[in-house]
Design an enzyme around this catalytic site. Structure first.
Site, short mmCIF file in Angstrom:
data_model
loop_
_atom_site.label_atom_id
_atom_site.label_comp_id
_atom_site.label_asym_id
_atom_site.label_seq_id
_atom_site.Cartn_x
_atom_site.Cartn_y
_atom_site.Cartn_z
N HIS A 42 0.51 -0.79 -0.05
CA HIS A 42 0.18 -0.17 0.02
C HIS A 42 1.10 1.24 0.13
O HIS A 42 1.76 1.13 0.39
CB HIS A 42 -0.60 0.07 0.57
CG HIS A 42 -1.95 -1.45 1.04
ND1 HIS A 42 -1.69 -2.67 1.20
CD2 HIS A 42 -3.18 -0.87 0.84
CE1 HIS A 42 -2.87 -3.37 1.08
NE2 HIS A 42 -3.50 -2.06 0.65
N GLN A 54 -8.08 7.87 -1.81
CA GLN A 54 -7.67 9.00 -1.35
C GLN A 54 -8.64 10.80 -1.73
O GLN A 54 -8.56 11.37 -0.31
CB GLN A 54 -5.58 8.89 -1.96
CG GLN A 54 -5.60 8.07 -1.41
CD GLN A 54 -3.98 8.25 -1.13
OE1 GLN A 54 -3.53 8.81 -0.70
NE2 GLN A 54 -3.26 7.39 -1.40
N VAL A 88 -2.24 1.76 6.45
CA VAL A 88 -3.04 1.57 5.88
C VAL A 88 -4.80 1.78 6.42
O VAL A 88 -5.05 0.89 7.86
CB VAL A 88 -2.94 0.35 5.48
CG1 VAL A 88 -4.48 -0.17 4.67
CG2 VAL A 88 -2.04 -0.28 4.69
N CYS A 147 -9.28 2.48 5.43
CA CYS A 147 -10.10 2.05 4.58
C CYS A 147 -10.29 3.93 3.96
O CYS A 147 -11.30 4.51 5.02
CB CYS A 147 -11.09 1.93 5.13
SG CYS A 147 -12.84 1.47 3.66
N ALA A 148 -10.02 4.50 4.19
CA ALA A 148 -9.66 5.56 3.51
C ALA A 148 -11.58 6.55 3.16
O ALA A 148 -11.96 7.26 3.54
CB ALA A 148 -9.42 6.12 2.29
N1 GUN Z 1 -6.85 2.92 2.35
C1 GUN Z 1 -7.32 3.03 0.83
N2 GUN Z 1 -6.19 2.61 -0.17
C2 GUN Z 1 -5.38 2.97 1.02
C3 GUN Z 1 -4.03 3.01 0.46
O1 GUN Z 1 -3.72 2.80 -1.10
N3 GUN Z 1 -3.16 3.60 0.72
C4 GUN Z 1 -2.94 3.39 2.30
N4 GUN Z 1 -2.04 3.65 2.86
N5 GUN Z 1 -4.65 2.93 2.81
C5 GUN Z 1 -5.55 3.01 2.39
#
Ligand code: GUN
Length: 174
Positions: A67, A88, A120, A122-123
């Site tokens: 990630h 993001q 990491v 879940c954005a």
């Molecule tokens: N959450 C959703 N996508 C990502 C990602 O690409 N990287 C990280 N660190 N968290 C995430």
């Protein structure tokens, strides 16, 4: 696409379509193809989850290391995967105030120094404020707890991405 279409896909197409449901880990998708047919979207999700759980701790850390940083170099350079870029952006990470951006960068580095894998989350289920709060908390946490929390977030990200690709079990019946 419904689940019967998913089940009829040759592995090349399956990996092309689902290869990034776990960020930059198409090997996971390629492995679970062996478990088809899936009775539902939830069954496909469960197969991915079980595969991840079967990995040794070093493998789980490897999944986390695939990630990119949140609001990091890949975002600035435009080299994120499409999925990560959209997630993001939805969380507002492409438009942080300068003070927030530098705090995020400092905490991301601190986190990686401490654990050897990136933070990491879940954005899609968070905004920039809650991400910064959890990142700061994570920096004070312990390795096993952060590895487990990160993997739980990978599964949430996977669920969101899968739902964007496959009609879920309820809408399937409509
Ligand atoms: N959450 C959703 N996508 C990502 C990602 O690409 N990287 C990280 N660190 N968290 C995430």
């Amino acid at each position: 696409m419904d689940i019967s279409t998913v089940n009829s896909l040759p592995y090349e197409d399956f990996v092309n379509i689902f290869g990034n449901v776990v960020e930059k880990c198409p090997i996971i998708t390629a492995a679970v193809w062996s478990s088809r047919p899936f009775v539902s979207l939830s069954a496909l999700e469960a197969a991915i989850s079980e595969f991840i759980d079967s990995l040794p701790e070093s493998g789980k850390e490897g999944v986390l290391r695939c990630h990119p940083d949140l609001a990091g170099r890949d975002l600035r350079r435009g080299t994120l995967t499409r999925e990560s870029r959209e997630e993001q952006a939805r969380a507002g990470l492409h438009a942080l105030e300068p003070a927030e951006a530098s705090r995020m960068a400092r905490l991301n580095e601190e986190y990686k120094q401490r654990f050897g894998f990136p933070f990491v989350v879940c954005a899609r289920m968070n905004d920039s404020t809650s991400i910064l709060r959890q990142l700061a908390e994570g920096c004070r946490s312990e390795l096993a707890a952060e590895r487990a929390r990160g993997i739980a977030e990978v599964k949430k990200i996977c669920r969101v991405r899968l739902r964007g690709l496959v009609l879920d079990d309820v809408s399937n019946k409509l």
